[in-house]
Design a protein around this motif. Structure first.
Motif, PDB file in Angstrom:
ATOM      1  N   THR A  78       0.671  -1.146   0.056  1.00  0.00           N
ATOM      2  CA  THR A  78       0.129  -0.104   0.002  1.00  0.00           C
ATOM      3  C   THR A  78       0.871   1.351  -0.001  1.00  0.00           C
ATOM      4  OG1 THR A  78      -0.105   0.134   2.462  1.00  0.00           O
ATOM      5  CG2 THR A  78      -1.726  -1.174   1.286  1.00  0.00           C
ATOM      6  N   VAL A  79       0.278   2.449  -0.349  1.00  0.00           N
ATOM      7  CA  VAL A  79       0.725   3.676  -0.108  1.00  0.00           C
ATOM      8  C   VAL A  79       1.794   3.742   1.074  1.00  0.00           C
ATOM      9  CG1 VAL A  79       0.703   6.329   0.150  1.00  0.00           C
ATOM     10  CG2 VAL A  79      -0.629   4.932  -1.579  1.00  0.00           C
ATOM     11  N   GLU A  80       0.998   3.546   2.303  1.00  0.00           N
ATOM     12  CA  GLU A  80       1.829   3.515   3.755  1.00  0.00           C
ATOM     13  C   GLU A  80       2.990   2.735   3.793  1.00  0.00           C
ATOM     14  OE1 GLU A  80      -0.166   3.954   8.154  1.00  0.00           O
ATOM     15  OE2 GLU A  80      -0.806   2.023   6.695  1.00  0.00           O
ATOM     16  N   GLN A  85       3.366   9.088   8.724  1.00  0.00           N
ATOM     17  CA  GLN A  85       2.280   9.887   8.848  1.00  0.00           C
ATOM     18  C   GLN A  85       2.804  11.243   8.159  1.00  0.00           C
ATOM     19  OE1 GLN A  85      -1.092   8.957   9.082  1.00  0.00           O
ATOM     20  NE2 GLN A  85      -1.189  11.253   8.157  1.00  0.00           N
ATOM     21  N   ILE A 134       3.478  11.656   4.379  1.00  0.00           N
ATOM     22  CA  ILE A 134       2.535  11.390   3.720  1.00  0.00           C
ATOM     23  C   ILE A 134       1.541  12.834   3.946  1.00  0.00           C
ATOM     24  CG2 ILE A 134       0.025  10.043   4.027  1.00  0.00           C
ATOM     25  CD1 ILE A 134       1.603   7.576   4.190  1.00  0.00           C
ATOM     26  N   ASP A 135       1.364  13.185   5.018  1.00  0.00           N
ATOM     27  CA  ASP A 135       0.787  14.707   5.196  1.00  0.00           C
ATOM     28  C   ASP A 135       1.523  15.740   4.286  1.00  0.00           C
ATOM     29  OD1 ASP A 135      -1.172  13.418   6.954  1.00  0.00           O
ATOM     30  OD2 ASP A 135       0.030  14.300   8.681  1.00  0.00           O
ATOM     31  N   THR A 195      -2.712  11.809   2.428  1.00  0.00           N
ATOM     32  CA  THR A 195      -3.576  11.020   3.525  1.00  0.00           C
ATOM     33  C   THR A 195      -4.712  10.127   3.226  1.00  0.00           C
ATOM     34  OG1 THR A 195      -2.944  12.878   4.905  1.00  0.00           O
ATOM     35  CG2 THR A 195      -4.582  11.590   5.661  1.00  0.00           C
ATOM     36  N   VAL A 240      -3.859   6.319   1.756  1.00  0.00           N
ATOM     37  CA  VAL A 240      -2.797   5.581   2.425  1.00  0.00           C
ATOM     38  C   VAL A 240      -3.043   3.906   2.305  1.00  0.00           C
ATOM     39  CG1 VAL A 240      -2.124   7.212   4.199  1.00  0.00           C
ATOM     40  CG2 VAL A 240      -3.904   5.979   4.761  1.00  0.00           C
ATOM     41  N   GLN A 241      -4.198   3.617   2.226  1.00  0.00           N
ATOM     42  CA  GLN A 241      -4.347   2.204   1.972  1.00  0.00           C
ATOM     43  C   GLN A 241      -4.586   1.676   0.671  1.00  0.00           C
ATOM     44  OE1 GLN A 241      -3.893   0.393   4.666  1.00  0.00           O
ATOM     45  NE2 GLN A 241      -3.419   2.162   5.800  1.00  0.00           N
ATOM     46  N   VAL A 300       3.964   9.212  -4.124  1.00  0.00           N
ATOM     47  CA  VAL A 300       4.240   7.985  -3.320  1.00  0.00           C
ATOM     48  C   VAL A 300       5.835   7.874  -3.121  1.00  0.00           C
ATOM     49  CG1 VAL A 300       4.162   5.654  -2.690  1.00  0.00           C
ATOM     50  CG2 VAL A 300       2.202   7.031  -3.411  1.00  0.00           C
TER      51      VAL A 300
END
Length: 363
Positions: free
Chosen positions: A97-99, A119, A122-123, A128, A131-132, A146
């Motif tokens: 995933t992105v996260e 986090q 990503i912010d 945000t 993220v999934q 990303v």
């Protein structure tokens, strides 16, 4: 504070007849974005690979944050340099995933610190809500963010961007370079951008290093590179440039289109070429005008005219989008040259047969 320093770097690949880069030196200060600009084969990617540690120099040395990381035939490995990479194809992991992509390079941190850092970046890049999601569920621009977040996550000393916008369509490319430039400023990142697009370099970089056949021809602000180029190659590569033959007499430059001040060190009697940009030339329609309109290119916000002088010399002129003149219209020229840029008429650039459209030789 100097973050990157290259001193007399030369690299020749096995079997190569000429060095890929030759005697290149420059510095990048903390928080600066430097664009490596040049055509294909000019040495841009080789320099990036040398700085990142993927290649070893044959001569010279490289310092990052004052630490020598490369010298002839020796170099610190890439993973120990603190360099973040954003590749042309993004190189995202499709099964993460992105996260998870962003967290990939943070294995040395505790779970809580890793979550907090992921986090945070990503912010910073505005991801945000996604993220999934997996890479195939994202647009090209989101995938690029990303890749940028993943490169920023370990707090690299320098961020390297290798033609990062080449896979995007023109509208998205313009939007993303504005977004990426804003992110780099916001995070205070020191970065090197590799590009062949002078508009991209000018829009994003604090300094532009122009390469030609492995040699660094100029490293300066975008404004200086455009308005006061060091060589005719640079003048032509970073925007439309016309070159008008002239001769220096009594401290002045005499040309077919007028007399210019000689602000150079060229002596009386020297034969030179005067650089003229399209925005230096206004057109005044006159029935007895000396110049003739050959064609027009509509560019939305402006019209770009191709004009022939009595000698056959070609000039280009940028005019308002509503200023429309038919082909064969006779015009006089009104020059708005604020500075005179001169080159030697016997420069190799002109000897090689520099040509303009319509088959009219420019030199």
């Amino acid at each position: 504070m100097t973050v990157i320093e290259l001193a007399q770097i030369t690299k020749t690949y096995p079997g190569g007849k000429m060095p890929a880069v030759y005697d290149v030196s420059f510095r990048v200060e903390k928080g600066e974005v430097l664009a490596l600009l040049g055509p294909s084969g000019s040495g841009k990617t080789t320099l990036l690979r040398l700085i990142a540690g993927f290649e070893k120099p044959d001569q010279g040395n490289i310092l990052l944050n004052g630490q020598e990381v490369s010298r002839p035939h020796q170099c610190l490995s890439p993973e120990k340099r603190g360099v973040g990479m954003v590749f042309q194809d993004y190189a995202l992991f499709p099964h993460l995933t992105v996260e998870e992509n962003v967290a990939f390079g943070l294995g040395g941190l505790s779970r809580e610190l890793r979550r907090k850092r992921v986090q945070e970046v990503i912010d910073q890049v505005g991801l945000t809500p996604w993220v999934q999601r997996y890479p195939h569920e994202l647009s090209g621009g989101q995938q690029q963010r990303v890749a940028l977040a993943r490169a920023l996550a370990p707090n690299p000393i320098v961020l390297m961007l290798d033609e990062p916008f080449s896979n995007l369509d023109p509208d998205m490319r313009t939007q993303m370079r504005m977004e990426v430039a804003a992110i780099l400023r916001r995070t205070g990142s020191t970065a090197i951008l590799v590009t062949h697009d002078h508009e991209e370099a000018f829009a994003m970089a604090d300094k532009v290093a122009v390469l030609n056949a492995g040699r660094l021809e100029q490293c300066d602000t975008p404004e200086m590179v455009y308005h006061i180029p060091s060589t005719p190659f640079i003048a032509d590569f970073v925007g439309q440039a016309d070159f008008i033959p002239g001769a220096i007499q009594n401290g002045k430059v005499l040309t077919e289109i007028g007399i210019f001040p000689n602000v150079s060190t060229f002596p009386d009697g020297a034969e030179v070429m005067v650089m003229i940009r399209p925005d230096d030339v206004d057109l005044l329609p006159q029935a007895e005008g000396a110049a003739t309109v050959l064609g027009r290119q509509f560019k939305g916000s402006e019209n770009r005219y191709i004009v022939a002088l009595p000698s056959g010399q070609i000039l280009h002129s940028s005019q308002h989008s509503l200023a429309v003149y038919a082909d064969r219209t006779k015009v006089d020229l009104k020059l708005k040259v604020t500075h005179t840029v001169l080159f030697k008429r016997d420069d190799e650039f002109f000897k090689q047969g520099f040509h303009h459209p319509y088959g009219v030789k420019n030199a």
